[in-house]
Design a protein around this motif. Structure first.
Motif: not given
Ligand code: ZN
Length: 98
Positions: A1-17, A58-66
């Protein structure tokens, strides 16, 4: 599975919730009415499972890329990504061209 960027993860997470909440609420209401209790019992459980999965993403992937630190305060998930990382102060930029 491709690593989710924090912006994608935020979108997916919000939609799923949101989707999970909608499924769970409708199912619980119909289940309370006594309509097809087995079916809507299962759907209510599925809705809750989708909410939990959204929170986990959200918890796993909404993280700082730096620095990899979480981009939110406390247990509540963000509905948006902050402009700057609260941990290291790096500016968080949305992926270009999007
Ligand atoms: Zn950071």
């Amino acid at each position: 599975m491709k690593k989710l960027g924090c912006f994608q993860a935020c979108r997916y997470s919000n939609r799923m919730v949101i989707a999970g909440t909608a499924v769970a609420v409708v199912s619980i209401l119909l289940w309370g009415e006594g309509i097809l209790p087995v079916l809507f019992g299962v759907l209510a459980a599925a809705g809750v499972a989708i909410i939990v999965a959204g929170c986990v993403i959200g918890n796993r992937f909404i993280v700082c890329p730096h620095c990899g630190g979480p981009l939110y305060d406390g247990p509540r998930l963000p509905t948006h990504i902050p402009q700057y990382c609260p941990n290291c102060g790096t500016k968080i930029e949305p992926p270009g061209g999007g």
